[in-house]
Design a protein around this motif. Structure first.
Motif, short mmCIF file in Angstrom:
data_model
loop_
_atom_site.label_atom_id
_atom_site.label_comp_id
_atom_site.label_asym_id
_atom_site.label_seq_id
_atom_site.Cartn_x
_atom_site.Cartn_y
_atom_site.Cartn_z
N TRP A 204 0.82 -1.20 0.00
CA TRP A 204 0.00 0.00 0.00
C TRP A 204 0.86 1.26 0.00
O TRP A 204 2.01 1.26 0.44
CB TRP A 204 -0.99 0.01 1.16
N VAL A 205 0.28 2.33 -0.52
CA VAL A 205 0.93 3.64 -0.57
C VAL A 205 0.02 4.63 0.12
O VAL A 205 -1.12 4.84 -0.28
CB VAL A 205 1.19 4.07 -2.03
N SER A 206 0.51 5.25 1.16
CA SER A 206 -0.24 6.19 1.98
C SER A 206 0.09 7.63 1.59
O SER A 206 1.26 8.00 1.53
CB SER A 206 0.12 5.96 3.45
N THR A 207 -0.95 8.42 1.36
CA THR A 207 -0.73 9.84 1.09
C THR A 207 -0.07 10.49 2.30
O THR A 207 0.87 11.28 2.16
CB THR A 207 -2.06 10.54 0.75
N GLU A 208 -0.53 10.16 3.49
CA GLU A 208 0.03 10.75 4.70
C GLU A 208 1.54 10.49 4.79
O GLU A 208 2.33 11.39 5.05
CB GLU A 208 -0.66 10.19 5.95
N HIS A 209 1.96 9.26 4.55
CA HIS A 209 3.38 8.93 4.65
C HIS A 209 4.19 9.65 3.56
O HIS A 209 5.34 10.04 3.79
CB HIS A 209 3.60 7.43 4.55
N LEU B 272 2.12 13.26 -5.45
CA LEU B 272 1.05 13.84 -4.65
C LEU B 272 0.10 14.66 -5.52
O LEU B 272 -1.13 14.55 -5.40
CB LEU B 272 1.63 14.73 -3.54
N ILE B 273 0.65 15.46 -6.41
CA ILE B 273 -0.17 16.33 -7.25
C ILE B 273 -0.93 15.53 -8.32
O ILE B 273 -2.11 15.76 -8.55
CB ILE B 273 0.70 17.42 -7.90
N PHE C 258 -7.26 15.41 -0.97
CA PHE C 258 -6.32 14.32 -1.21
C PHE C 258 -6.98 13.00 -0.87
O PHE C 258 -7.69 12.89 0.13
CB PHE C 258 -5.05 14.51 -0.37
N ASN C 259 -6.71 11.99 -1.71
CA ASN C 259 -7.14 10.63 -1.40
C ASN C 259 -6.30 10.09 -0.25
O ASN C 259 -5.21 10.59 0.01
CB ASN C 259 -6.97 9.73 -2.63
N ARG C 260 -6.77 9.04 0.37
CA ARG C 260 -6.04 8.42 1.48
C ARG C 260 -4.74 7.78 1.00
O ARG C 260 -3.76 7.72 1.74
CB ARG C 260 -6.92 7.40 2.18
#
Length: 190
Positions: free
Chosen positions: A61-66, A97-98, A109-111
């Motif tokens: 998984w890839v987290s936007t937060e991280h 991110l963009i 932003f998506n999760r």
């Protein structure tokens, strides 16, 4: 110093602490720790053709937060070391991110990668990590992000005091509770 959870976010915050130590004391005792964490994150980044950093060695998984954490971390490490590879890694994260994490249709932003759930923390953190100026340069309006979070994640919950007095408390849920089909909760994480 060690971290037993091999997720990128918690490790990046150890890297932030190491940088803060260097800046506060003038001693570079833990700078190598920050660079080891950054180099590990860059290795994870190289495994994603879009430039994102996955959640750790043993996850996909890839987290936007991280990735927001990594964006800010690479920037701070570049300021301290002036090593171009950290600036390059930061630029790759920003592009991801963009292009892939930001949902222009809803101004939020998506999760994470292929994960369009609402994550309150990722959206608020986007403004802190990227900064309003850089967001506007990339046609992202931080005001619209805040409006989105206010509309979707601001909640009221009842709290009963020990004396049985009931209070109505307002705050922010982790996500949009209506979509998750559960009662709202207030997160005190932030």
């Amino acid at each position: 110093v060690s971290e037993y959870v091999t997720h990128t976010g918690p490790n990046i915050f150890i890297g932030f602490a190491a940088i803060k130590f260097v800046e506060s004391t003038g001693k570079d005792k833990y700078l190598s720790l920050a660079e080891d964490i950054a180099n590990w994150a860059i290795k994870l980044q190289s495994q994603n053709e879009r430039g994102a950093i996955k959640g750790g060695d043993n996850v996909e998984w890839v987290s936007t937060e991280h990735n927001l954490d990594a964006y800010a971390f690479f920037g701070r490490l570049y300021e301290v070391t002036k090593k171009e590879k950290y600036k390059e890694a930061q630029d790759k994260v920003l592009k991801w991110l963009i292009k892939y994490a930001y949902n222009r249709g809803i101004h939020a932003f998506n999760r994470g990668e292929n994960d369009a759930h609402v994550a309150t923390d990722a959206n608020v953190l986007s403004i802190l990590s990227i900064g309003p100026k850089k967001m506007y340069e990339n046609k992202i309006d931080p005001e619209k992000i805040l409006d989105f979070i206010e509309k979707r994640c601001k909640v009221q919950v009842e709290y009963t005091r020990p004396d049985n007095t009931v209070l109505l408390i307002e705050g922010f849920d982790f996500s949009d509770p209506r979509i998750l089909r559960r009662k709202p909760v207030i997160s005190c994480e932030w």
